[in-house]
Enzyme design. Structure first.
Site, PDB file in Angstrom:
ATOM      1  N   LYS A 199     -10.589  -2.933 -49.577  1.00  0.00           N
ATOM      2  CA  LYS A 199      -9.259  -2.336 -49.525  1.00  0.00           C
ATOM      3  C   LYS A 199      -9.072  -1.287 -50.684  1.00  0.00           C
ATOM      4  O   LYS A 199      -8.220  -0.116 -50.307  1.00  0.00           O
ATOM      5  CB  LYS A 199      -8.220  -3.361 -49.840  1.00  0.00           C
ATOM      6  N   HIS A 223     -30.275  -5.745  -8.685  1.00  0.00           N
ATOM      7  CA  HIS A 223     -28.647  -5.936  -8.735  1.00  0.00           C
ATOM      8  C   HIS A 223     -28.341  -7.365  -8.975  1.00  0.00           C
ATOM      9  O   HIS A 223     -27.231  -7.971  -8.385  1.00  0.00           O
ATOM     10  CB  HIS A 223     -28.053  -5.358  -7.518  1.00  0.00           C
TER      11      HIS A 223
END
Length: 515
Positions: A137, A275
């Site tokens: 922070k 596929h």
């Protein structure tokens, strides 16, 4: 500004001694805790114990040691805020400029097969995440390192200018919050499972990046490959690439589809995928025989596809595999002779999957699919059927051979995109109809592909027949047995058609839609 004091407390001690020795040589004061402090002192690195900073002993078996104002004031104080500066001086507190922390090994702990609940809870870090978040922070003034791979970059900048750059501190802070978010997500997931809440009111998942991919579904799309922290051994995320160029997004999806199908079989099996649909599946007495069946199932579509085997690839099989273009071959392993043969092909990827081929009950996991603005989550489909689960609904019962092929076909059709139809004979697929808007269309494609082989074959359908039309064209093609879920309000129509043509039909009571 410059880095004068560092707080170091790590579970993963990789590289920490050399890093701290370098910092100390640069004039940085090292504060440390517990095992890290002991290690540094043993290695001759000057170190100050955390209790000397807080004026308070480490208590409760180390549960409370850094949760103290003397620590967090030094991390959170805004250096150019006059009131903060005044309070620090008034209270006799010193700034902490660098935090080097990694957390208790929670993931490694719960990965142990014999871990107890109490042991898991004890490995939830409290002080570590708090220090990391405080430092991150306040990254405008404080550097924070959670990853040993960042030690070199930090040292480079400290040597050059006495401190890290703001750009580096921002990057390190972002990594910290990703790290603590992932850590908390893993803990919440563990506790949710323990308490029987697999789909809670908030669903947070975390993944670790394995690698960047060559590209996404198309070359203009970026992509990366991630895994869950506790991924099973026999998954694609645990694969070892032995040869070939980097994987693409489509490679990953196709390889995973092949892997899921081949894991359905205990006997030697080979699956060819194109596929994300199987174009050929075969089982046999050997992996060579299984591959020959998978290839013969559709020698056209296998070109440029993915092949998965659940046994070691031997030289005889490798000699056949090398004769066609394949994107990937994945297997539990390859003999030395097979590797010598296959690695002569520059671009083919060879993937070794640990645990593949070992008989074990498949465990359900959760599948996450994203939609715009959200996601849907479901259990993976690991349901299987055996002979005792089948309900014969026609006058004629399937023969022993038909029953064997019906169960084979059912294992395959489960993995074909819906609407799905699979024709099978002699332990191999002979026709696959995938992803059609209606079931009749899927059946016509499978039957056309099978040609004359359809005579005497079985048909598997991933969902029930809403009417008898699919069975009509199946009968015309010479299909002799059918497996389907059943459950349509018009089941009797299908049963009537099957009886009229002497087709044996069984219901599983379970459907396998795959979208």
């Amino acid at each position: 500004m410059s880095i004068k004091r560092a707080l170091v407390s790590v579970s993963d001690k990789r590289g920490i001694v050399d890093f701290c020795r370098e910092l100390s040589a640069l004039g940085v004061e090292i504060i440390s805790t517990g095992g890290t402090s002991t290690l540094l002192a043993k290695e001759g690195v000057p170190v100050i114990g955390i209790s000397d900073v807080t004026g308070f002993p480490e208590i409760m078996d180390g549960r409370v040691k850094t949760l103290h104002p003397a620590v967090h004031s030094g991390l959170l104080a805004v250096r150019d805020n006059e009131e903060h500066t005044r309070q620090m001086k008034e209270l006799g507190l010193d700034y902490i400029d660098l935090v080097v922390v990694n957390l208790y090994p929670f993931a490694e702990t719960i990965a142990k097969p014999d871990v107890t609940y109490e042991e898991a809870i004890e490995n939830i870090d409290i002080g570590g995440p708090t220090m990391l978040r405080s430092a991150a922070k306040n990254h405008a003034f404080v550097s924070v390192v959670v990853d040993a791979d960042d030690y070199a970059k930090v040292l480079e900048e400290v040597r050059a200018g006495g401190d890290t750059t703001l750009e580096t501190r921002k990057r390190l802070a972002a990594k910290v919050f990703r790290h603590t978010a992932a850590y908390d997500a893993l803990i919440s997931d563990y506790l949710s499972k323990v308490t029987g809440e697999p789909l809670p009111e908030r669903y947070t998942v975390t993944y670790e990046k394995i690698q960047d991919l060559r590209y996404g579904e198309n070359p203009h799309q970026k992509a990366a490959f991630y895994r869950t922290p506790l991924a099973a051994q026999d998954t694609l995320t645990g694969a070892e690439q032995l040869h070939g160029k980097e994987l693409s997004y489509n490679n990953i999806n196709d390889a995973n589809a092949a892997l899921q199908i081949v894991k359905e079989f205990d006997e030697p099996a080979v699956v060819a995928v194109k596929h994300m649909n199987p174009c050929g599946v075969g089982v046999g007495e050997s992996i060579l025989q299984a591959y020959q069946k998978a290839y013969n199932a559709d020698p056209v579509s296998i070109f440029g596809g993915i092949v998965a085997a659940n046994r070691y690839i031997d030289s005889d099989t490798a000699n056949l595999l090398k004769d066609i273009f394949l994107e990937i071959i994945l297997a539990p392993g390859f003999t030395d002779e097979a590797l010598e043969i296959l690695t002569k092909k520059k671009n083919i990827r060879l993937l070794k999957i640990g645990g593949l081929g070992e008989a074990a009950a498949r465990k359900s996991s959760f599948v996450v699919t994203t939609v715009e603005g959200g996601m849907v989550v479901q259990e993976s489909d690991v349901h299987s059927v055996n002979e005792d689960d089948l309900k014969v609904v026609t006058d004629r019962k399937p023969t022993e051979e038909e029953l064997k092929q019906l169960l084979f076909g059912w294992k395959v059709v489960k993995h074909v995109k819906s609407n799905a139809i699979v024709l099978a004979a002699d332990d191999m697929t002979i026709g696959v109809g995938a992803g059609q808007m209606n079931r009749v269309g899927a059946a016509k494609i499978a039957i056309e592909q099978a040609g004359d082989k359809a005579k005497g074959a079985i048909l598997a359908s991933d969902a029930f027949f809403p009417m008898g039309d699919t069975l009509e064209i199946a009968a015309k093609a010479g299909i002799t047995a059918v497996i389907q879920p059943g459950g349509s309000v018009r089941d009797e129509e299908s049963i009537k058609v099957a009886n009229e043509h002497g087709i044996a039909m069984v219901f599983t009571g379970v459907r396998h839609f795959k979208h």
